[in-house]
Motif scaffolding. Structure first.
Motif, PDB file in Angstrom:
ATOM      1  N   LEU A 135      57.635  16.737  93.597  1.00  0.00           N
ATOM      2  CA  LEU A 135      57.288  18.033  93.024  1.00  0.00           C
ATOM      3  C   LEU A 135      57.660  19.184  93.961  1.00  0.00           C
ATOM      4  CD1 LEU A 135      53.807  17.147  91.491  1.00  0.00           C
ATOM      5  CD2 LEU A 135      55.933  17.541  90.247  1.00  0.00           C
ATOM      6  N   ASN A 136      57.460  18.980  95.282  1.00  0.00           N
ATOM      7  CA  ASN A 136      57.750  20.046  96.250  1.00  0.00           C
ATOM      8  C   ASN A 136      59.239  20.285  96.441  1.00  0.00           C
ATOM      9  OD1 ASN A 136      55.539  21.459  98.116  1.00  0.00           O
ATOM     10  ND2 ASN A 136      54.710  19.541  97.348  1.00  0.00           N
ATOM     11  N   LEU A 137      60.066  19.283  96.120  1.00  0.00           N
ATOM     12  CA  LEU A 137      61.518  19.465  96.229  1.00  0.00           C
ATOM     13  C   LEU A 137      62.052  20.392  95.144  1.00  0.00           C
ATOM     14  CD1 LEU A 137      62.662  15.854  97.192  1.00  0.00           C
ATOM     15  CD2 LEU A 137      62.955  17.929  98.579  1.00  0.00           C
ATOM     16  N   LEU A 138      61.211  20.685  94.166  1.00  0.00           N
ATOM     17  CA  LEU A 138      61.595  21.618  93.109  1.00  0.00           C
ATOM     18  C   LEU A 138      61.293  23.046  93.564  1.00  0.00           C
ATOM     19  CD1 LEU A 138      60.330  19.468  90.111  1.00  0.00           C
ATOM     20  CD2 LEU A 138      62.651  19.618  91.021  1.00  0.00           C
ATOM     21  N   THR A 139      61.079  23.979  92.665  1.00  0.00           N
ATOM     22  CA  THR A 139      61.002  25.394  93.043  1.00  0.00           C
ATOM     23  C   THR A 139      59.693  25.788  93.709  1.00  0.00           C
ATOM     24  OG1 THR A 139      60.070  26.029  90.921  1.00  0.00           O
ATOM     25  CG2 THR A 139      62.470  25.961  91.080  1.00  0.00           C
ATOM     26  N   VAL A 140      59.758  26.884  94.458  1.00  0.00           N
ATOM     27  CA  VAL A 140      58.565  27.469  95.062  1.00  0.00           C
ATOM     28  C   VAL A 140      57.564  27.857  93.979  1.00  0.00           C
ATOM     29  CG1 VAL A 140      57.696  29.470  96.347  1.00  0.00           C
ATOM     30  CG2 VAL A 140      59.764  28.307  97.105  1.00  0.00           C
ATOM     31  N   LYS A 141      58.111  28.342  92.848  1.00  0.00           N
ATOM     32  CA  LYS A 141      57.234  28.758  91.753  1.00  0.00           C
ATOM     33  C   LYS A 141      56.419  27.580  91.231  1.00  0.00           C
ATOM     34  CE  LYS A 141      57.202  31.813  87.781  1.00  0.00           C
ATOM     35  NZ  LYS A 141      58.010  32.688  86.911  1.00  0.00           N
ATOM     36  N   LEU A 142      57.030  26.370  91.224  1.00  0.00           N
ATOM     37  CA  LEU A 142      56.305  25.186  90.779  1.00  0.00           C
ATOM     38  C   LEU A 142      55.154  24.882  91.737  1.00  0.00           C
ATOM     39  CD1 LEU A 142      55.928  22.783  88.882  1.00  0.00           C
ATOM     40  CD2 LEU A 142      57.557  21.510  90.282  1.00  0.00           C
ATOM     41  N   PHE A 143      55.403  25.058  93.047  1.00  0.00           N
ATOM     42  CA  PHE A 143      54.324  24.883  94.031  1.00  0.00           C
ATOM     43  C   PHE A 143      53.172  25.821  93.702  1.00  0.00           C
ATOM     44  CE2 PHE A 143      52.285  26.882  97.711  1.00  0.00           C
ATOM     45  CZ  PHE A 143      51.618  25.794  98.240  1.00  0.00           C
ATOM     46  N   GLY A 144      53.506  27.085  93.406  1.00  0.00           N
ATOM     47  CA  GLY A 144      52.469  28.057  93.067  1.00  0.00           C
ATOM     48  C   GLY A 144      51.697  27.663  91.824  1.00  0.00           C
ATOM     49  N   GLU A 145      52.409  27.173  90.814  1.00  0.00           N
ATOM     50  CA  GLU A 145      51.752  26.742  89.577  1.00  0.00           C
ATOM     51  C   GLU A 145      50.836  25.544  89.819  1.00  0.00           C
ATOM     52  OE1 GLU A 145      51.526  28.030  86.538  1.00  0.00           O
ATOM     53  OE2 GLU A 145      52.662  29.753  87.274  1.00  0.00           O
ATOM     54  N   LEU A 146      51.321  24.574  90.606  1.00  0.00           N
ATOM     55  CA  LEU A 146      50.504  23.399  90.933  1.00  0.00           C
ATOM     56  C   LEU A 146      49.201  23.823  91.600  1.00  0.00           C
ATOM     57  CD1 LEU A 146      53.112  20.836  92.332  1.00  0.00           C
ATOM     58  CD2 LEU A 146      51.603  20.464  90.378  1.00  0.00           C
ATOM     59  N   GLU A 147      49.325  24.713  92.608  1.00  0.00           N
ATOM     60  CA  GLU A 147      48.141  25.152  93.335  1.00  0.00           C
ATOM     61  C   GLU A 147      47.213  25.963  92.445  1.00  0.00           C
ATOM     62  OE1 GLU A 147      46.862  24.455  96.583  1.00  0.00           O
ATOM     63  OE2 GLU A 147      48.205  22.887  95.911  1.00  0.00           O
ATOM     64  N   PHE A 148      47.794  26.732  91.540  1.00  0.00           N
ATOM     65  CA  PHE A 148      46.975  27.526  90.621  1.00  0.00           C
ATOM     66  C   PHE A 148      46.059  26.613  89.802  1.00  0.00           C
ATOM     67  CE2 PHE A 148      46.206  29.365  86.430  1.00  0.00           C
ATOM     68  CZ  PHE A 148      45.700  30.607  86.765  1.00  0.00           C
ATOM     69  N   TRP A 149      46.623  25.561  89.224  1.00  0.00           N
ATOM     70  CA  TRP A 149      45.827  24.671  88.373  1.00  0.00           C
ATOM     71  C   TRP A 149      44.908  23.779  89.193  1.00  0.00           C
ATOM     72  CZ3 TRP A 149      45.209  26.161  83.715  1.00  0.00           C
ATOM     73  CH2 TRP A 149      46.210  26.909  83.086  1.00  0.00           C
ATOM     74  N   PHE A 150      45.385  23.299  90.350  1.00  0.00           N
ATOM     75  CA  PHE A 150      44.520  22.515  91.237  1.00  0.00           C
ATOM     76  C   PHE A 150      43.304  23.336  91.651  1.00  0.00           C
ATOM     77  CE2 PHE A 150      48.064  19.555  92.948  1.00  0.00           C
ATOM     78  CZ  PHE A 150      47.642  18.522  92.131  1.00  0.00           C
ATOM     79  N   ALA A 151      43.556  24.591  92.058  1.00  0.00           N
ATOM     80  CA  ALA A 151      42.467  25.450  92.522  1.00  0.00           C
ATOM     81  C   ALA A 151      41.513  25.795  91.377  1.00  0.00           C
ATOM     82  CB  ALA A 151      43.033  26.729  93.145  1.00  0.00           C
ATOM     83  N   LEU A 152      42.070  25.977  90.188  1.00  0.00           N
ATOM     84  CA  LEU A 152      41.232  26.292  89.030  1.00  0.00           C
ATOM     85  C   LEU A 152      40.252  25.152  88.740  1.00  0.00           C
ATOM     86  CD1 LEU A 152      41.028  28.690  87.101  1.00  0.00           C
ATOM     87  CD2 LEU A 152      42.503  27.447  85.507  1.00  0.00           C
ATOM     88  N   ILE A 153      40.725  23.920  88.881  1.00  0.00           N
ATOM     89  CA  ILE A 153      39.860  22.750  88.690  1.00  0.00           C
ATOM     90  C   ILE A 153      38.710  22.779  89.700  1.00  0.00           C
ATOM     91  CG2 ILE A 153      39.749  20.229  88.908  1.00  0.00           C
ATOM     92  CD1 ILE A 153      42.618  20.154  87.766  1.00  0.00           C
ATOM     93  N   LYS A 154      39.029  23.105  90.970  1.00  0.00           N
ATOM     94  CA  LYS A 154      37.994  23.167  92.011  1.00  0.00           C
ATOM     95  C   LYS A 154      36.953  24.240  91.684  1.00  0.00           C
ATOM     96  CE  LYS A 154      41.409  22.277  95.638  1.00  0.00           C
ATOM     97  NZ  LYS A 154      41.932  22.734  96.922  1.00  0.00           N
ATOM     98  N   VAL A 155      37.451  25.407  91.290  1.00  0.00           N
ATOM     99  CA  VAL A 155      36.552  26.524  90.989  1.00  0.00           C
ATOM    100  C   VAL A 155      35.612  26.171  89.837  1.00  0.00           C
ATOM    101  CG1 VAL A 155      36.462  28.888  90.112  1.00  0.00           C
ATOM    102  CG2 VAL A 155      38.124  28.285  91.876  1.00  0.00           C
TER     103      VAL A 155
END
Length: 450
Positions: A135-155
């Motif tokens: 997943l990280n070998l793909l775009t920076v934007k994908l990293f941001g999207e992954l973290e957005f949803w991961f963080a949303l789950i935590k919140v």
């Protein structure tokens, strides 16, 4: 130039959630169990003290980052105010910090999966590393999207925990461990059931819980509007600390008497099991699993960008600066991932001790990095007073608070000497710094000799 190759594809939404993702992870969801066993309810004060200290570290970092548009990483700041040797050591140590943190997260993934399946820890740990690499070998934007949803789950999880806890408090709900009551904070041996010593010994794991708080600074090179986004993310840190750490821990300890929590399991999963909702406990275990994956994802991002920066600055091999077709530093990412996968190996060789060892080393190295930020800020204020006066994001209470926080960090390192669990890692970690200084001077001598 290679430096221009990194895309600024992270929006304010991404940066804000990366900041949350960096500060809520394995240290809270798994490590807090061990910290509670050591300190009892006084753990709340430990999280509060370290959280306040790190807010001042982040304000210092924010002012430094915004004082000069050319800063791409912590190494740039260290070089300007402390010289090339400090920059070299700090850059490689920051990489090592995140390597150790990501290893801890990988180990935690193995622990969480064992909740459902009786398989060796190292197998899910290795699978997690491979998936995140892809997943990280793909775009920076994908990293941001992954973290957005991961963080949303935590919140959402912590919101649910706090809401359920308040409802149970109002109802006076009774679990197998007794009634849910605020009295659980002091009725089982007091606020400091293991004395001041237990309280102080908990600080190592508390420090580890906050590692990654500075990730918002590392992501500055890839944000679309750093002048607006960095202050916004940093100024929200105190509210996050009060809500996500202090609030969640108070609720946990009202539901569970502190001695009911096991250092080897997540207190969040234990809490929902105690309430008598087995399916909810399984859901929470999935959440803390995604949290560990999220933190490991942040680790891969941070370590690859740090190696990229080291390559740009001539402090590491030039092939670290090569970008793939998606503008991601692929070589740097592959090297970092290979080292992180050692966490899976440790899960196989020493499954019981692995988490404690890597979290201690990570905490020690992060204390170095945070201290360098404070010292750089002191130098900045002394040597560039005109920049400080013109700053729109001045760090408060400086220089006094810088010295206070540095003293706190020194005290925490001294405390680690008195614990059998943290002492070996504390005594071994200086070898890393000695090795780096030797490598720096050897490299410099070779350059001088042509």
């Amino acid at each position: 130039m290679a430096q221009q190759g990194l895309k600024r594809d992270l929006s304010n939404r991404h940066v804000q959630l990366i900041a949350i993702g960096g500060t809520i992870g394995t240290g809270l969801f798994l490590g807090s169990g061990k910290a509670i066993q050591l300190a009892g309810p006084s753990i709340i004060f430990a999280y509060l003290i370290v959280g306040i200290a790190l807010f001042f570290v982040m304000r210092a970092l924010g002012e430094l980052l915004l004082s000069k548009a050319g800063y791409q990483s912590l190494t740039d700041i260290a070089e300007e105010y402390l010289g090339p040797s400090a920059s070299f050591v700090t850059g490689w140590t920051y990489w090592f910090c995140w390597i150790m943190t990501a290893m801890a997260d990988v180990i935690a993934v193995g622990v969480y999966v064992q909740y459902w399946f009786d398989i060796p820890q190292w197998i899910p740990a290795l699978i997690c590393v491979i998936i995140l690499l892809g997943l990280n070998l793909l775009t920076v934007k994908l990293f941001g999207e992954l973290e957005f949803w991961f963080a949303l789950i935590k919140v959402i999880t912590i919101l649910v925990l706090i809401s359920v806890g308040i409802i149970l408090l109002v109802m006076g709900f009774k679990t197998d461990a007794g009634p849910v009551t605020i009295k659980n904070l002091w009725e089982h041996g007091g606020i400091f059931p293991n004395g001041i010593s237990g309280f102080l010994l908990s600080f190592q794991m508390v420090i580890f819980a906050y590692v990654g708080v500075e990730l918002v600074g590392v992501s500055a090179a890839e944000t679309s509007n750093p002048q607006k986004n960095i202050p916004s993310a940093i100024n929200k840190i105190p509210l996050r600390i009060l809500f996500f750490y202090v609030g969640a821990l108070i609720v946990l300890l009202c539901i569970n008497p502190w001695m009911e929590l096991n250092a080897a399991e997540s207190p969040f999963v234990k809490t929902f099991s105690l309430i008598g909702i087995p399916i909810a406990a399984g859901i929470i275990n999935f959440v803390v699993l995604t949290s560990a994956a999220s933190a490991c994802n942040s680790g891969m991002f941070s370590t690859s960008r740090t190696l990229y920066s080291l390559g740009i600055n001539g402090q590491g091999p030039s092939n670290f600066t090569k970008l793939n077709k998606n503008h991601v530093p692929g070589n740097a990412l592959l090297i970092s991932t290979l080292v992180i996968s050692v966490g899976a190996l440790l899960s196989k060789l020493i499954p019981e001790q692995a988490f404690g060892i890597v979290t201690t080393i990570s905490a020690i190295c992060f204390i170095w990095v945070w201290s360098v930020i404070l010292i750089c800020h002191l130098r900045y204020k002394k040597t560039r007073p005109q920049l400080h006066l013109k700053s729109k994001f001045k760090a408060p209470l400086t220089p006094f608070i810088n010295y206070v926080v540095l003293t706190l960090f020194a005290m925490i390192l001294i405390i680690m000497l008195f614990s059998e669990e943290t002492r070996p890692a504390l005594l071994l970690t200086p070898l890393w710094f000695i090795l780096l200084f030797i490598l720096y001077w050897t490299r410099r001598k070779r350059e001088k000799n042509g």
